[in-house]
Motif scaffolding. Structure first.
Motif, PDB file in Angstrom:
ATOM      1  N   GLN A 159       0.812  -1.223   0.000  1.00 12.15           N
ATOM      2  CA  GLN A 159       0.000   0.000   0.000  1.00 12.15           C
ATOM      3  C   GLN A 159       0.844   1.271   0.000  1.00 12.15           C
ATOM      4  O   GLN A 159       0.292   2.368  -0.124  1.00 12.15           O
ATOM      5  CB  GLN A 159      -0.936   0.017   1.218  1.00 12.15           C
ATOM      6  N   LEU A 160       2.178   1.159   0.117  1.00 13.26           N
ATOM      7  CA  LEU A 160       3.025   2.358   0.149  1.00 13.26           C
ATOM      8  C   LEU A 160       2.909   3.114  -1.172  1.00 13.26           C
ATOM      9  O   LEU A 160       3.125   2.554  -2.248  1.00 13.26           O
ATOM     10  CB  LEU A 160       4.483   1.975   0.404  1.00 13.26           C
ATOM     11  N   ARG A 161       2.572   4.413  -1.074  1.00 11.08           N
ATOM     12  CA  ARG A 161       2.301   5.197  -2.273  1.00 11.08           C
ATOM     13  C   ARG A 161       3.373   6.249  -2.565  1.00 11.08           C
ATOM     14  O   ARG A 161       3.595   6.610  -3.715  1.00 11.08           O
ATOM     15  CB  ARG A 161       0.945   5.910  -2.117  1.00 11.08           C
ATOM     16  N   HIS A 162       3.987   6.773  -1.512  1.00 13.82           N
ATOM     17  CA  HIS A 162       4.895   7.911  -1.718  1.00 13.82           C
ATOM     18  C   HIS A 162       5.958   7.897  -0.629  1.00 13.82           C
ATOM     19  O   HIS A 162       5.650   7.712   0.545  1.00 13.82           O
ATOM     20  CB  HIS A 162       4.101   9.224  -1.648  1.00 13.82           C
ATOM     21  N   VAL A 163       7.207   8.096  -1.018  1.00 13.44           N
ATOM     22  CA  VAL A 163       8.346   8.198  -0.087  1.00 13.44           C
ATOM     23  C   VAL A 163       9.009   9.542  -0.293  1.00 13.44           C
ATOM     24  O   VAL A 163       9.266   9.961  -1.433  1.00 13.44           O
ATOM     25  CB  VAL A 163       9.365   7.057  -0.321  1.00 13.44           C
ATOM     26  N   TRP A 164       9.277  10.218   0.817  1.00 16.98           N
ATOM     27  CA  TRP A 164      10.057  11.458   0.782  1.00 16.98           C
ATOM     28  C   TRP A 164      11.368  11.232   1.524  1.00 16.98           C
ATOM     29  O   TRP A 164      11.369  10.734   2.657  1.00 16.98           O
ATOM     30  CB  TRP A 164       9.302  12.602   1.456  1.00 16.98           C
ATOM     31  N   LEU A 165      12.481  11.625   0.911  1.00 13.37           N
ATOM     32  CA  LEU A 165      13.786  11.519   1.554  1.00 13.37           C
ATOM     33  C   LEU A 165      14.046  12.803   2.325  1.00 13.37           C
ATOM     34  O   LEU A 165      13.941  13.900   1.774  1.00 13.37           O
ATOM     35  CB  LEU A 165      14.877  11.295   0.500  1.00 13.37           C
ATOM     36  N   CYS A 166      14.405  12.660   3.596  1.00 13.38           N
ATOM     37  CA  CYS A 166      14.551  13.837   4.452  1.00 13.38           C
ATOM     38  C   CYS A 166      15.951  13.925   5.051  1.00 13.38           C
ATOM     39  O   CYS A 166      16.736  12.980   5.006  1.00 13.38           O
ATOM     40  CB  CYS A 166      13.495  13.829   5.566  1.00 13.38           C
ATOM     41  N   HIS A 167      16.242  15.101   5.608  1.00 10.26           N
ATOM     42  CA  HIS A 167      17.450  15.348   6.406  1.00 10.26           C
ATOM     43  C   HIS A 167      18.741  15.055   5.636  1.00 10.26           C
ATOM     44  O   HIS A 167      19.675  14.451   6.165  1.00 10.26           O
ATOM     45  CB  HIS A 167      17.401  14.541   7.708  1.00 10.26           C
ATOM     46  N   LEU A 168      18.802  15.494   4.375  1.00 10.62           N
ATOM     47  CA  LEU A 168      20.018  15.314   3.580  1.00 10.62           C
ATOM     48  C   LEU A 168      21.125  16.237   4.083  1.00 10.62           C
ATOM     49  O   LEU A 168      20.885  17.403   4.397  1.00 10.62           O
ATOM     50  CB  LEU A 168      19.750  15.621   2.108  1.00 10.62           C
ATOM     51  N   SER A 169      22.336  15.710   4.147  1.00  7.96           N
ATOM     52  CA  SER A 169      23.494  16.512   4.526  1.00  7.96           C
ATOM     53  C   SER A 169      23.876  17.453   3.387  1.00  7.96           C
ATOM     54  O   SER A 169      23.903  17.048   2.218  1.00  7.96           O
ATOM     55  CB  SER A 169      24.673  15.590   4.846  1.00  7.96           C
ATOM     56  N   GLU A 170      24.188  18.690   3.736  1.00  7.79           N
ATOM     57  CA  GLU A 170      24.631  19.641   2.722  1.00  7.79           C
ATOM     58  C   GLU A 170      26.025  19.300   2.215  1.00  7.79           C
ATOM     59  O   GLU A 170      26.333  19.467   1.036  1.00  7.79           O
ATOM     60  CB  GLU A 170      24.628  21.062   3.301  1.00  7.79           C
ATOM     61  N   GLU A 171      26.886  18.783   3.108  1.00  6.69           N
ATOM     62  CA  GLU A 171      28.280  18.508   2.764  1.00  6.69           C
ATOM     63  C   GLU A 171      28.492  17.119   2.179  1.00  6.69           C
ATOM     64  O   GLU A 171      29.429  16.915   1.389  1.00  6.69           O
ATOM     65  CB  GLU A 171      29.182  18.647   4.001  1.00  6.69           C
ATOM     66  N   ASN A 172      27.660  16.162   2.557  1.00  4.96           N
ATOM     67  CA  ASN A 172      27.938  14.757   2.243  1.00  4.96           C
ATOM     68  C   ASN A 172      26.847  14.078   1.420  1.00  4.96           C
ATOM     69  O   ASN A 172      26.747  12.857   1.422  1.00  4.96           O
ATOM     70  CB  ASN A 172      28.145  13.977   3.549  1.00  4.96           C
ATOM     71  N   ASN A 173      26.047  14.874   0.735  1.00  5.54           N
ATOM     72  CA  ASN A 173      24.992  14.309  -0.096  1.00  5.54           C
ATOM     73  C   ASN A 173      24.581  15.336  -1.142  1.00  5.54           C
ATOM     74  O   ASN A 173      25.005  16.497  -1.098  1.00  5.54           O
ATOM     75  CB  ASN A 173      23.783  13.916   0.763  1.00  5.54           C
ATOM     76  N   HIS A 174      23.751  14.905  -2.047  1.00  4.13           N
ATOM     77  CA  HIS A 174      23.181  15.789  -3.058  1.00  4.13           C
ATOM     78  C   HIS A 174      21.792  15.245  -3.399  1.00  4.13           C
ATOM     79  O   HIS A 174      21.621  14.016  -3.510  1.00  4.13           O
ATOM     80  CB  HIS A 174      24.054  15.825  -4.315  1.00  4.13           C
ATOM     81  N   PRO A 175      20.809  16.105  -3.549  1.00  6.49           N
ATOM     82  CA  PRO A 175      19.447  15.607  -3.783  1.00  6.49           C
ATOM     83  C   PRO A 175      19.324  14.615  -4.934  1.00  6.49           C
ATOM     84  O   PRO A 175      18.672  13.579  -4.795  1.00  6.49           O
ATOM     85  CB  PRO A 175      18.657  16.887  -4.049  1.00  6.49           C
ATOM     86  N   GLU A 176      19.951  14.919  -6.058  1.00  3.56           N
ATOM     87  CA  GLU A 176      19.820  14.023  -7.206  1.00  3.56           C
ATOM     88  C   GLU A 176      20.549  12.705  -6.972  1.00  3.56           C
ATOM     89  O   GLU A 176      20.089  11.633  -7.386  1.00  3.56           O
ATOM     90  CB  GLU A 176      20.346  14.707  -8.469  1.00  3.56           C
ATOM     91  N   LEU A 177      21.689  12.775  -6.267  1.00  2.33           N
ATOM     92  CA  LEU A 177      22.416  11.551  -5.937  1.00  2.33           C
ATOM     93  C   LEU A 177      21.594  10.673  -5.004  1.00  2.33           C
ATOM     94  O   LEU A 177      21.505   9.450  -5.190  1.00  2.33           O
ATOM     95  CB  LEU A 177      23.755  11.900  -5.294  1.00  2.33           C
ATOM     96  N   ALA A 178      20.991  11.284  -4.003  1.00  2.00           N
ATOM     97  CA  ALA A 178      20.159  10.521  -3.070  1.00  2.00           C
ATOM     98  C   ALA A 178      19.010   9.856  -3.814  1.00  2.00           C
ATOM     99  O   ALA A 178      18.735   8.660  -3.616  1.00  2.00           O
ATOM    100  CB  ALA A 178      19.634  11.437  -1.976  1.00  2.00           C
ATOM    101  N   ARG A 179      18.361  10.620  -4.645  1.00  2.54           N
ATOM    102  CA  ARG A 179      17.219  10.070  -5.384  1.00  2.54           C
ATOM    103  C   ARG A 179      17.646   8.920  -6.289  1.00  2.54           C
ATOM    104  O   ARG A 179      17.011   7.853  -6.285  1.00  2.54           O
ATOM    105  CB  ARG A 179      16.565  11.170  -6.214  1.00  2.54           C
TER     106      ARG A 179
END
Length: 267
Positions: free
Chosen positions: A212-232
């Motif tokens: 039944q899981l419909r939507h996942v949001w990724l939260c609390h990304l590090s500014e120094e050690n991550n990037h939104p597109e990389l996480a996704r």
């Protein structure tokens, strides 16, 4: 209709809002009262519908404005006893929560808060204490897990029950390893009481999600050690390896660190 907005998700400040037509519930208070009032105006929301303030843990980016928000908006503050004590000790919280506004939550103990049925559950992190929340309203289950060193057996059932899931994807392992943080901080982040990596996050979703899981949001990304597109892309690739296709089986978004999202309708 249940709706969701993130007003900020990251080390600068965390604040999430769930609301129905007449009732609202906020999780964490890392955004100031002035900014919060502006966001409500911008989105055409009614502050008088905000009735409950839940806190996950006592690190500054989740609680720095808790006393001011509670005082100005006349909100009770729900947290574990250890987190309330941590708020009292935290010098970043310039205005403390009054005794009259404190409410104590216990992991595993359900609470009826207006239109919401709320269940806190323990999450391992190096704060005084830390909980995630399962929030149920109008037949919808919404789960939030932030600042988690690992996903435990006690957390897994809440992921499995969720229609909608906010979950930490704090860092990319290679970026953290090669980055500028001192060794002791890197070790803290990757420990069982630190933060979930992109891969950890993806594995947790893939292994424990229900149909039944419909939507996942990724939260609390590090500014120094991550990037939104990389996480996704990392989460999407791991899910695909389990036969779960983003865009077909579920939606996936990355929450902005310092800006509000749009309004998500949770139908």
């Amino acid at each position: 209709m249940l709706r969701f907005i993130s007003f900020g998700s990251g080390s600068s400040g965390n604040c999430y809002y769930l609301y129905t037509e007449n009732d609202g519930l906020m999780i964490d208070a890392g955004v100031g009262v002035r900014a919060l009032k502006k966001y409500f105006r911008d989105y055409g929301l009614n502050l008088s519908h905000l009735h409950h303030l839940l806190i996950t843990h006592d690190h500054a980016d989740h609680i720095k404005c808790v006393g001011s928000i509670s005082h100005d908006l006349l909100l009770p503050v729900y947290a574990t006893e250890q987190v309330h004590q941590g708020i009292d000790r935290n010098y970043c919280v310039t205005r403390k929560v009054s005794a009259a506004d404190r409410r104590v939550v216990e992991p595993g103990k359900q609470m009826e808060l207006g239109a919401f049925l709320v269940t806190p559950f323990s999450v391992p992190h190096d704060s005084s204490d830390n909980v995630g929340y399962m929030v149920e309203a109008e037949g919808i289950s919404f789960c939030i897990i932030t600042d988690a060193g690992r996903v435990t057996d006690a957390m897994a059932p809440f992921i499995s029950r969720a229609h909608y899931l906010v979950i930490e994807a704090n860092h990319d392992r290679e970026m953290l390893k090669a980055g500028p943080y001192p060794l002791h901080l890197k070790e803290r982040i990757i420990s069982g009481t630190g933060h979930l990596s992109n891969n950890d996050c993806a594995e947790a979703v893939a292994q424990h999600m229900g149909e039944q899981l419909r939507h996942v949001w990724l939260c609390h990304l590090s500014e120094e050690n991550n990037h939104p597109e990389l996480a996704r892309k990392t989460v999407e690739a791991v899910l695909r390896s389990y036969g779960i296709v983003v865009g077909k089986d579920l939606a996936l978004d990355v929450l902005k660190r310092t800006m509000p999202t749009g309004i998500f309708e949770l139908g």
